[in-house]
Design a protein around this motif. Structure first.
Motif, PDB file in Angstrom:
ATOM      1  N   LYS A 166       4.952 -16.321  -0.218  1.00 62.05           N
ATOM      2  CA  LYS A 166       2.958 -15.342  -0.572  1.00 62.05           C
ATOM      3  C   LYS A 166       2.615 -15.647   0.319  1.00 62.05           C
ATOM      4  CE  LYS A 166      -0.602 -14.305  -3.562  1.00 62.05           C
ATOM      5  NZ  LYS A 166      -1.055 -14.428  -4.525  1.00 62.05           N
ATOM      6  N   ARG A 169       4.238 -14.867   3.722  1.00 64.99           N
ATOM      7  CA  ARG A 169       4.594 -13.043   3.794  1.00 64.99           C
ATOM      8  C   ARG A 169       4.216 -12.777   4.975  1.00 64.99           C
ATOM      9  NH1 ARG A 169       2.090 -10.428  -1.253  1.00 64.99           N
ATOM     10  NH2 ARG A 169       4.538 -11.771  -2.135  1.00 64.99           N
ATOM     11  N   GLN A 194      10.526 -10.863  -4.042  1.00 61.33           N
ATOM     12  CA  GLN A 194       9.447 -10.644  -3.001  1.00 61.33           C
ATOM     13  C   GLN A 194       8.877  -9.415  -2.725  1.00 61.33           C
ATOM     14  OE1 GLN A 194       7.464 -13.079  -2.005  1.00 61.33           O
ATOM     15  NE2 GLN A 194       9.084 -14.670  -2.658  1.00 61.33           N
ATOM     16  N   ILE A 195       8.068  -8.975  -3.377  1.00 61.15           N
ATOM     17  CA  ILE A 195       7.343  -7.365  -3.295  1.00 61.15           C
ATOM     18  C   ILE A 195       6.864  -7.259  -1.522  1.00 61.15           C
ATOM     19  CG2 ILE A 195       4.965  -6.500  -3.474  1.00 61.15           C
ATOM     20  CD1 ILE A 195       4.415  -7.933  -5.994  1.00 61.15           C
ATOM     21  N   THR A 197       5.508  -5.147   1.570  1.00 61.50           N
ATOM     22  CA  THR A 197       4.257  -4.334   1.751  1.00 61.50           C
ATOM     23  C   THR A 197       3.763  -3.158   1.856  1.00 61.50           C
ATOM     24  OG1 THR A 197       4.232  -5.142   3.988  1.00 61.50           O
ATOM     25  CG2 THR A 197       2.496  -6.982   2.263  1.00 61.50           C
ATOM     26  N   ASN A 210      16.075  -0.256  -4.860  1.00 58.17           N
ATOM     27  CA  ASN A 210      16.034  -1.494  -5.180  1.00 58.17           C
ATOM     28  C   ASN A 210      16.603  -1.392  -6.645  1.00 58.17           C
ATOM     29  OD1 ASN A 210      14.716  -4.274  -5.988  1.00 58.17           O
ATOM     30  ND2 ASN A 210      12.821  -3.206  -7.244  1.00 58.17           N
ATOM     31  N   HIS A 212      16.123  -3.007 -10.717  1.00 59.20           N
ATOM     32  CA  HIS A 212      15.960  -4.313 -11.573  1.00 59.20           C
ATOM     33  C   HIS A 212      16.558  -3.869 -12.520  1.00 59.20           C
ATOM     34  CE1 HIS A 212      13.111  -1.048 -12.302  1.00 59.20           C
ATOM     35  NE2 HIS A 212      12.386  -0.878 -11.186  1.00 59.20           N
ATOM     36  N   VAL A 243      11.915   2.620  -2.392  1.00 55.61           N
ATOM     37  CA  VAL A 243      10.706   1.516  -2.908  1.00 55.61           C
ATOM     38  C   VAL A 243       9.438   2.744  -1.823  1.00 55.61           C
ATOM     39  CG1 VAL A 243       9.497  -0.283  -2.331  1.00 55.61           C
ATOM     40  CG2 VAL A 243      12.147  -0.271  -2.701  1.00 55.61           C
ATOM     41  N   GLU A 245       5.365   2.536  -2.149  1.00 52.37           N
ATOM     42  CA  GLU A 245       4.020   1.348  -2.322  1.00 52.37           C
ATOM     43  C   GLU A 245       3.264   1.644  -3.826  1.00 52.37           C
ATOM     44  OE1 GLU A 245       1.245   3.828  -0.128  1.00 52.37           O
ATOM     45  OE2 GLU A 245       2.190   3.583   1.206  1.00 52.37           O
ATOM     46  N   LEU A 247       4.199  -0.354  -6.893  1.00 55.31           N
ATOM     47  CA  LEU A 247       6.180  -1.002  -7.373  1.00 55.31           C
ATOM     48  C   LEU A 247       6.325  -0.641  -8.628  1.00 55.31           C
ATOM     49  CD1 LEU A 247       7.020  -4.261  -7.287  1.00 55.31           C
ATOM     50  CD2 LEU A 247       4.860  -5.082  -8.788  1.00 55.31           C
ATOM     51  N   ASP A 248       7.157  -0.549  -7.772  1.00 61.25           N
ATOM     52  CA  ASP A 248       8.657  -0.339  -9.180  1.00 61.25           C
ATOM     53  C   ASP A 248       8.746   1.197  -9.695  1.00 61.25           C
ATOM     54  OD1 ASP A 248      10.291  -2.665  -9.130  1.00 61.25           O
ATOM     55  OD2 ASP A 248       9.446  -3.438 -10.554  1.00 61.25           O
TER      56      ASP A 248
END
Length: 303
Positions: A166, A169, A194-195, A197, A210, A212, A243, A245, A247-248
Motif C-alpha cells: 500500500k 503503490r 493488490q488493488i 488504482t 481478474n 476471485h 476489471v 474502477e 472493485l470486483d
C-alpha cells in the motif's frame, strides 16, 4: 527451447481447429435495426472473403443492442487488414453506428500475467499455453513477491519482481506501467492480491481480467474459506471478470461452481476452490484471446 506450438507455427483460429493463416475475426456492436447482417455479409463477400461462421445476438426483439462475431477467410489478409478495416468503417460501421474490431487469428494476443504468492492460476495458464491450449503469447510475469520466480522461469517466461505494498503503490504501478504500456494486449490477474488504482486502469490501455472466489460479497477479506465453512456453504465457485474502477464489479466473462457438503474440511474447500478458479480463469482468457467476448454495459456476450 521454443516448441512449434509456442512459435505459432500451428496456430489455430479457435474452436474447430482451423489453421489461423488468412482467418479474420470481425466483432461488432450497435443498436439493433433491419439490414445489419446483410450489410456485413455483403461487404465481406464483395471484399473476396468467405464467411466460415457467424454468431449474433440481440438483447431485445425490438430496439435492443445487436452483437455479432463473424469468422472469415480472406487470402492475403495480413497485407490488406488495415485497408479492410478502413473500408468497413466507411461503408458499413459509420452508417449503422457500429463499434467494431477486426483481428487476425494468426496474431496471438500478447499477454502479461500478474501474480502474488499463490501459484495455481499462474502455473495453470503457463502450462496450458505451453501445450497450445491457449492462443496467446505470454510476454512477462509481474509479481509483487519473489516466491514464484523459479517456477515461472521453467517456462522460459521473464519473471519481474516489483514490490507493491500500500505504501509503495504509486511507485510500483508506475514501474508496472512502464513495462506494460504498448507492449501487451491483455493483463491477467492470476490471484494478484493488490488493488489496481483508477490511474493504472486508465494508463495500461488494454483489458484486464481478474479471478476471485464467488463467495463475494458475503465473505470479503481474509480467510473466506474458513468463514464459508463456518456458515456451512454448499457451493464453492469462482468468477472471472474484466476489471473496472468498481472493485470486483466488472463485466463477468465466466463463472463456475462445485458442490460441497458438511464432510469437506476448510482444506478441502481451498483445494476445490483452486481447481474451479483455474478452470474458470483459463476459459475466460481463452475466450478473450479468441475474440469471443463482446461487452455491453456491465455485461458480456460470449460467442
Amino acid at each position: 527451447m521454443t516448441s512449434p506450438l509456442d512459435s505459432g507455427k500451428f496456430a489455430r483460429a479457435g474452436r474447430g481447429g482451423l489453421p489461423a493463416k488468412d482467418i479474420g475475426r470481425l466483432l461488432l456492436r450497435c443498436a439493433d435495426r433491419s439490414g445489419l447482417v446483410a450489410a456485413v455479409t455483403t461487404f465481406l463477400a464483395s471484399s473476396g472473403a468467405n464467411i466460415i461462421s457467424l454468431d449474433q445476438h440481440s438483447t431485445e426483439q425490438h430496439d435492443g443492442m445487436f452483437m455479432q462475431r463473424t469468422v472469415f477467410h480472406l487470402s492475403g489478409l495480413a497485407a490488406v487488414r488495415d485497408d479492410l478495416a478502413r473500408d468497413f468503417a466507411e461503408q458499413v460501421a459509420d452508417k449503422f453506428g457500429m463499434d467494431f474490431r477486426l483481428t487476425e487469428a494468426a496474431k496471438p494476443k500478447r499477454v502479461a500475467i500478474m501474480a502474488s504468492k499463490e501459484d495455481h492460476c499462474l502455473l495453470d495458464l503457463l502450462w496450458r499455453n505451453r501445450r497450445g491450449d491457449l492462443d496467446m503469447s505470454v510476454v512477462m510475469v509481474i509479481a509483487n513477491h519473489p516466491d514464484l520466480a523459479d517456477q515461472v522461469r521453467v517456462f522460459g517466461t521473464p519473471f519481474i519482481y516489483i514490490p507493491a505494498t500500500k505504501e509503495l503503490r504509486d511507485e510500483a504501478e508506475q514501474r508496472q506501467l512502464d513495462l506494460l504500456r504498448g507492449n501487451v494486449d491483455l493483463v491477467v490477474l492470476a490471484r494478484y492480491m493488490q488493488i489496481l488504482t483508477q490511474n493504472f486502469l486508465s494508463e495500461v490501455s488494454c483489458p484486464v481480467i481478474n479471478i476471485h472466489h464467488s463467495f463475494l460479497p458475503a465473505f470479503i477479506g481474509a480467510a473466506p474459506y474458513r468463514r464459508a465453512k463456518e456458515r456451512g456453504v454448499k457451493l464453492v465457485g469462482a468468477t472471472a471478470h474484466y476489471v473496472t474502477e468498481e472493485l470486483d464489479d466488472g463485466p463477468i466473462i465466466e463463472q463456475d461452481v462445485v458442490r460441497v457438503d458438511h464432510r469437506h474440511t476448510v482444506g478441502d474447500l481451498v483445494r476445490l476452490g483452486a481447481d474451479v478458479e483455474r478452470a474458470t480463469l483459463s476459459r475466460a482468457v481463452r475466450w478473450h484471446c479468441e475474440d469471443r467476448v463482446i461487452q455491453y454495459g456491465n455485461q458480456t456476450v460470449v460467442f
